[in-house]
Motif scaffolding. Structure first.
Motif, PDB file in Angstrom:
ATOM      1  N   LEU A  52       0.840  -1.195   0.000  1.00  0.00           N
ATOM      2  CA  LEU A  52       0.000   0.000   0.000  1.00  0.00           C
ATOM      3  C   LEU A  52       0.873   1.242   0.000  1.00  0.00           C
ATOM      4  O   LEU A  52       1.702   1.433   0.897  1.00  0.00           O
ATOM      5  CB  LEU A  52      -0.928  -0.026   1.213  1.00  0.00           C
ATOM      6  N   THR A  53       0.700   2.056  -1.008  1.00  0.00           N
ATOM      7  CA  THR A  53       1.519   3.247  -1.180  1.00  0.00           C
ATOM      8  C   THR A  53       0.759   4.251  -2.039  1.00  0.00           C
ATOM      9  O   THR A  53       0.045   3.841  -2.969  1.00  0.00           O
ATOM     10  CB  THR A  53       2.877   2.902  -1.852  1.00  0.00           C
ATOM     11  N   PRO A  54       0.920   5.555  -1.737  1.00  0.00           N
ATOM     12  CA  PRO A  54       0.255   6.536  -2.602  1.00  0.00           C
ATOM     13  C   PRO A  54       0.789   6.504  -4.034  1.00  0.00           C
ATOM     14  O   PRO A  54       0.197   7.097  -4.936  1.00  0.00           O
ATOM     15  CB  PRO A  54       0.550   7.880  -1.924  1.00  0.00           C
ATOM     16  N   ILE A 104      -0.658  -0.605  -4.583  1.00  0.00           N
ATOM     17  CA  ILE A 104      -2.022  -0.073  -4.626  1.00  0.00           C
ATOM     18  C   ILE A 104      -2.119   1.202  -3.787  1.00  0.00           C
ATOM     19  O   ILE A 104      -1.583   1.268  -2.680  1.00  0.00           O
ATOM     20  CB  ILE A 104      -3.020  -1.122  -4.056  1.00  0.00           C
ATOM     21  N   SER A 105      -2.822   2.184  -4.336  1.00  0.00           N
ATOM     22  CA  SER A 105      -3.132   3.424  -3.607  1.00  0.00           C
ATOM     23  C   SER A 105      -4.646   3.537  -3.486  1.00  0.00           C
ATOM     24  O   SER A 105      -5.366   3.203  -4.425  1.00  0.00           O
ATOM     25  CB  SER A 105      -2.596   4.618  -4.402  1.00  0.00           C
ATOM     26  N   ILE A 106      -5.129   4.024  -2.337  1.00  0.00           N
ATOM     27  CA  ILE A 106      -6.577   4.191  -2.232  1.00  0.00           C
ATOM     28  C   ILE A 106      -7.009   5.578  -2.691  1.00  0.00           C
ATOM     29  O   ILE A 106      -8.203   5.886  -2.705  1.00  0.00           O
ATOM     30  CB  ILE A 106      -7.128   3.895  -0.822  1.00  0.00           C
ATOM     31  N   GLY A 107      -6.102   6.442  -3.085  1.00  0.00           N
ATOM     32  CA  GLY A 107      -6.500   7.757  -3.581  1.00  0.00           C
ATOM     33  C   GLY A 107      -5.315   8.698  -3.597  1.00  0.00           C
ATOM     34  O   GLY A 107      -4.264   8.411  -3.011  1.00  0.00           O
ATOM     35  N   TYR A 136      -3.922  11.130  -2.103  1.00  0.00           N
ATOM     36  CA  TYR A 136      -3.622  11.876  -0.893  1.00  0.00           C
ATOM     37  C   TYR A 136      -2.687  11.001  -0.085  1.00  0.00           C
ATOM     38  O   TYR A 136      -2.599   9.802  -0.321  1.00  0.00           O
ATOM     39  CB  TYR A 136      -4.896  12.204  -0.093  1.00  0.00           C
ATOM     40  N   LEU A 144      -1.548   9.364   3.398  1.00  0.00           N
ATOM     41  CA  LEU A 144      -1.907   8.980   4.760  1.00  0.00           C
ATOM     42  C   LEU A 144      -0.638   8.883   5.596  1.00  0.00           C
ATOM     43  O   LEU A 144       0.460   8.777   5.057  1.00  0.00           O
ATOM     44  CB  LEU A 144      -2.599   7.619   4.738  1.00  0.00           C
ATOM     45  N   ALA A 148      -5.651   2.491   4.715  1.00  0.00           N
ATOM     46  CA  ALA A 148      -5.814   1.989   3.339  1.00  0.00           C
ATOM     47  C   ALA A 148      -6.075   0.485   3.348  1.00  0.00           C
ATOM     48  O   ALA A 148      -6.895  -0.023   2.576  1.00  0.00           O
ATOM     49  CB  ALA A 148      -4.569   2.319   2.518  1.00  0.00           C
TER      50      ALA A 148
END
Ligand code: ADE
Length: 231
Positions: A87-89, A131-134, A136, A138, A144
């Motif tokens: 998980l990463t922007p 994968i990024s959830i958006g 911005y 965190l 995420a």
């Protein structure tokens, strides 16, 4: 489905995993989730998991060894090939199409990143899907991970108790969801549309589709190119 979550803050997940749809899905063994702390794989007496960046600069960087060791630990506990997710922007945007694809995988290993980032060799060395959830940033990947697990679990057979609910969610057919109403029929002068009280299922379905299209056109015209393809 089984999910291993690697994180600096496993305690953040406890309440979330016990509650609502995810909690019930776990009770019914539709999904199992294990949270493992990187800190358990620290090598010094201070249990360090991060350090200052080479070359200078602000903040701390998550070190390779606790991450690789935690990953090895969870992956050696089970048979088969997991799908690794970092998980990463900087990752691919999480969409309903990505969620649907991931919901078919039997085993996910989800790696939560760290405030300032992680050593680049984690990214290059573990061959994970990023994968990024958006768009911005965190403070860490934990929220995420919860977002992704939530979206995944509701697609697992039996998780909602009502299979049509997920099929009718926003985005499933590329559209935002139609408006929903429940009792009472009138509230503070606001009425439930007559068609929903008509008992005519054909008409109701047509009205809902119309509403979903109008709403999507108005709020998210960008989605309309994909209508019907669920992408
Ligand atoms: N970690 C920090 N920001 C993130 C984001 N937007 N998506 C996924 N992981 C993250």
């Amino acid at each position: 489905m089984h999910v291993d979550v690697l994180t600096l803050f496993p305690e953040l997940f406890a309440t979330y995993l016990e509650t609502s749809i995810v909690g019930r899905a776990r009770e019914a063994d539709i999904v199992t989730v294990d949270c493992v702390s990187y800190r358990d794989f620290a090598q010094d007496k201070h249990r360090s998991v991060d350090d200052r960046p080479f070359g200078g600069g602000p903040g701390m960087v998550l070190m390779c060894h606790p991450v690789f060791d935690a990953l090895h630990h969870v992956e050696s506990r089970r048979e088969g090939e997991p799908t690794r997710i970092l998980l990463t922007p900087q990752g691919q945007r999480l969409t309903q199409a990505v969620v649907t694809e991931l919901s078919a995988r039997p085993w996910l290993v989800v790696l939560c990143g760290h405030y300032e980032g992680f050593d680049e060799r984690i990214r290059t060395g573990i061959d994970a899907r990023e994968i990024s959830i958006g768009d911005y940033v965190l403070s860490g990947g934990e929220p995420a991970a919860m977002v992704m697990i939530d979206a995944l679990v509701r697609l697992l057979p039996g998780a909602l108790g009502h299979e049509r609910s997920a099929a009718e969610d926003s985005f499933t057919d590329g559209l935002l969801e139609y408006p929903q109403y429940t009792r009472p029929r009138a509230y503070r002068g606001m009425e439930v549309p007559d068609v929903l009280l008509s008992g005519d299922h054909g008409k109701i379905e047509a009205w809902r589709r119309e509403q979903a299209i109008a709403r999507t056109k108005h709020r998210r015209p960008d989605l309309l190119n994909g209508v019907g393809s669920s992408t």
